[in-house]
Write a protein that holds these residues in place. Structure first.
Motif, short mmCIF file in Angstrom:
data_model
loop_
_atom_site.label_atom_id
_atom_site.label_comp_id
_atom_site.label_asym_id
_atom_site.label_seq_id
_atom_site.Cartn_x
_atom_site.Cartn_y
_atom_site.Cartn_z
N GLY A 113 0.81 -1.21 0.00
CA GLY A 113 0.00 0.00 0.00
C GLY A 113 0.84 1.26 0.00
O GLY A 113 0.54 2.23 -0.72
N PHE A 114 1.91 1.26 0.78
CA PHE A 114 2.78 2.43 0.86
C PHE A 114 3.42 2.73 -0.49
O PHE A 114 3.46 3.88 -0.94
CB PHE A 114 3.85 2.20 1.93
CG PHE A 114 4.71 3.41 2.21
CD1 PHE A 114 4.23 4.48 2.95
CD2 PHE A 114 6.01 3.47 1.71
CE1 PHE A 114 5.02 5.60 3.19
CE2 PHE A 114 6.81 4.58 1.96
CZ PHE A 114 6.31 5.65 2.70
N ILE A 115 3.92 1.68 -1.13
CA ILE A 115 4.53 1.86 -2.46
C ILE A 115 3.49 2.35 -3.46
O ILE A 115 3.77 3.21 -4.31
CB ILE A 115 5.17 0.54 -2.93
CG1 ILE A 115 6.37 0.19 -2.05
CG2 ILE A 115 5.60 0.64 -4.40
CD1 ILE A 115 6.99 -1.15 -2.34
N ALA A 116 2.26 1.82 -3.37
CA ALA A 116 1.18 2.28 -4.27
C ALA A 116 0.92 3.77 -4.08
O ALA A 116 0.70 4.50 -5.06
CB ALA A 116 -0.08 1.47 -4.02
N GLY A 117 0.94 4.23 -2.83
CA GLY A 117 0.72 5.65 -2.56
C GLY A 117 1.80 6.52 -3.18
O GLY A 117 1.52 7.64 -3.66
N ILE A 118 3.02 6.05 -3.17
CA ILE A 118 4.12 6.78 -3.81
C ILE A 118 3.98 6.76 -5.33
O ILE A 118 4.14 7.78 -6.00
CB ILE A 118 5.48 6.18 -3.38
CG1 ILE A 118 5.69 6.37 -1.88
CG2 ILE A 118 6.62 6.82 -4.17
CD1 ILE A 118 6.93 5.67 -1.34
N LEU A 119 3.65 5.58 -5.85
CA LEU A 119 3.52 5.43 -7.30
C LEU A 119 2.43 6.32 -7.89
O LEU A 119 2.57 6.82 -9.01
CB LEU A 119 3.24 3.96 -7.65
CG LEU A 119 4.39 2.98 -7.49
CD1 LEU A 119 3.93 1.56 -7.77
CD2 LEU A 119 5.55 3.35 -8.42
N VAL A 120 1.35 6.52 -7.15
CA VAL A 120 0.25 7.31 -7.70
C VAL A 120 0.68 8.76 -7.89
O VAL A 120 0.26 9.43 -8.85
CB VAL A 120 -1.00 7.20 -6.81
CG1 VAL A 120 -0.92 8.11 -5.58
CG2 VAL A 120 -2.25 7.55 -7.60
#
Length: 434
Positions: A325-332
């Motif tokens: 989830g944390f990586i997804a937040g950065i990727l967005v």
């Protein structure tokens, strides 16, 4: 039925035991089916969430137009899924493949209620035929809604509606059949628990095709820089985000396909951990990139975490869920910045949330899954196949519409707003007494 194993071979001739077994079986079916219907309702509420997010981030002059699309989308989605989509996707294939469909009874239009299997023999006692259809229909309609937000404020309503009919009626169930219908991707070992690729990335590829062919809004990019276009209602966008988070409990929880208490509770915890970590990642990445506390990126970070966790919510550990989830937040955040650099105007960040993070979540299954059979390479191949077909089909549909009836409103209509021209009313009207 999936979570209780009743072994009665040694007393199978006892009528009392047989009656008790039948009663337990029926009670389990009822319990499972009630949970699945509740999840169906929660997924349906996600359409209200999408409406809130899209209207909140869109400009006030296009409020009615956005709401109209968000209202018509589930109507088209459910109708087309009943007419053909459900029967393309399920039962799908007589043997695993790409196009070997079994189309007996291909449309609910010809379906008699008496032919529906509502017994515990259907879906291992997890739900009835009717619940199966409605739950899957909600997923189909959700896929189309993703496209709506990305191309808002300049697309012709008629073109969007035609696109939705073909994309939801044919493209989505075709791709879905390869995995959930028992097709070639399933046989390959590809895994997508609740649709990071099959729903979100497919919708995201459709959104990207639309953004490319429709083009950016007038005045969005000046001298190579993106110009901010303030949303009509940030509070509405916040409400919409929380409604989507709420609906995700049904989206992922219902994908267990029964009321299995251990698995459902685990999936819901993993889902929430992904959302919270996504929000944190989006908030921190946006602060690093823009030097401000960006509420929009915080909201999209939450949604990014939810999309990212969806492919493997049943095979991720809590620690993995937080990292994914944390990586997804950065990727967005990175994705949104990159789209602007290429002058790809996505009003609500749908491509970044659903496509970018849908891809990430699906690949994460090959990295973090507790199931050793899940392979990163297989996940990558599956993502590539689904992406090529979804983007290619969406691009073709939009292109045909563009060269025939057109897909963009006139410059005059776009500048003054679509509400007055296409609907005759405005979303926000202040009336003063004379």
């Amino acid at each position: 039925m999936k979570w209780i194993n009743v072994t009665l071979a040694h007393v199978s001739e006892d009528p009392g035991v047989v009656d008790l077994t039948a009663e337990i079986t029926q009670n389990l079916l009822t319990t499972n089916n009630v949970w699945m219907m509740l999840c169906t309702a929660m997924v349906f509420i996600m359409h209200l969430g999408f409406a809130g997010v899209e209207t909140g981030f869109g400009q006030a002059k296009n409020t009615v137009n956005i709401l109209f699309k968000n209202t018509v989308t589930p109507i088209i989605g459910i109708a087309t899924y009943a007419l053909i989509g459900f029967f393309l996707m399920y039962p799908g294939f007589e043997s695993p493949g790409w196009l070997a469909f079994n189309l007996s009874g291909w449309s609910m239009f010809w379906f008699s209620p008496g032919d529906a299997d509502v017994s515990a023999a259907y879906a291992s006692g997890g739900y009835t035929y009717w619940t199966d259809f409605l739950f899957q229909a909600m997923f189909a309609a959700t896929c189309a809604t993703i496209v709506s937000g990305a191309i808002a404020e300049r697309v012709k309503l008629s073109a969007y509606l035609v696109f939705t009919v073909f994309f939801v009626g044919l493209v989505y169930p075709l791709i879905g059949s390869w995995q959930w219908g028992g097709g070639a991707l399933k046989a390959m070992g590809f895994y997508d628990f609740a649709g990071s690729t099959l729903v979100h990335s497919v919708g995201g590829w459709g959104a990207l095709a639309g953004v490319i062919l429709v083009g950016p809004r007038i005045g969005k990019y000046i001298d190579g820089k993106a110009v901010s276009k303030p949303g009509a209602s940030i509070p509405l966008a916040v409400i919409g985000t929380f409604l989507l988070w709420f609906g995700w409990f049904g989206f992922n929880g219902g994908s267990v396909l029964s009321a299995n208490p251990a698995l459902v509770s685990s999936v819901l915890v993993i889902t929430s951990l992904g959302a919270t970590a996504g929000g944190l990642g989006g908030f921190l990445a946006a602060y690093f990139a823009f030097k401000r506390l960006d509420l929009g990126m915080l909201l999209n970070g939450i949604l990014a975490g939810l999309v990212g966790i969806t492919a493997g919510a049943d095979v991720f550990t809590p620690a993995a869920a937080l990292l994914i989830g944390f990586i997804a937040g950065i990727l967005v955040v990175i994705s949104a910045v990159m789209l602007d650099k290429f002058k790809l105007d996505d009003v609500v960040g749908a491509v970044s949330v659903h496509l970018t993070c849908g891809i990430w979540g699906t690949l994460a299954v090959g990295i973090f899954s507790t199931n050793p059979d899940h392979s990163f390479l297989t996940q990558l191949i599956g993502v590539a196949i689904c992406g090529a077909v979804a983007f290619g089909a969406a691009f073709l549909i939009f292109y045909i519409l563009k060269v025939t009836v057109g897909i963009r409103v006139s410059e005059a209509h776009e500048r003054s707003g679509l509400d007055s021209h296409e609907h005759g009313i405005r979303g926000y009207t202040i009336v003063f007494d004379e």
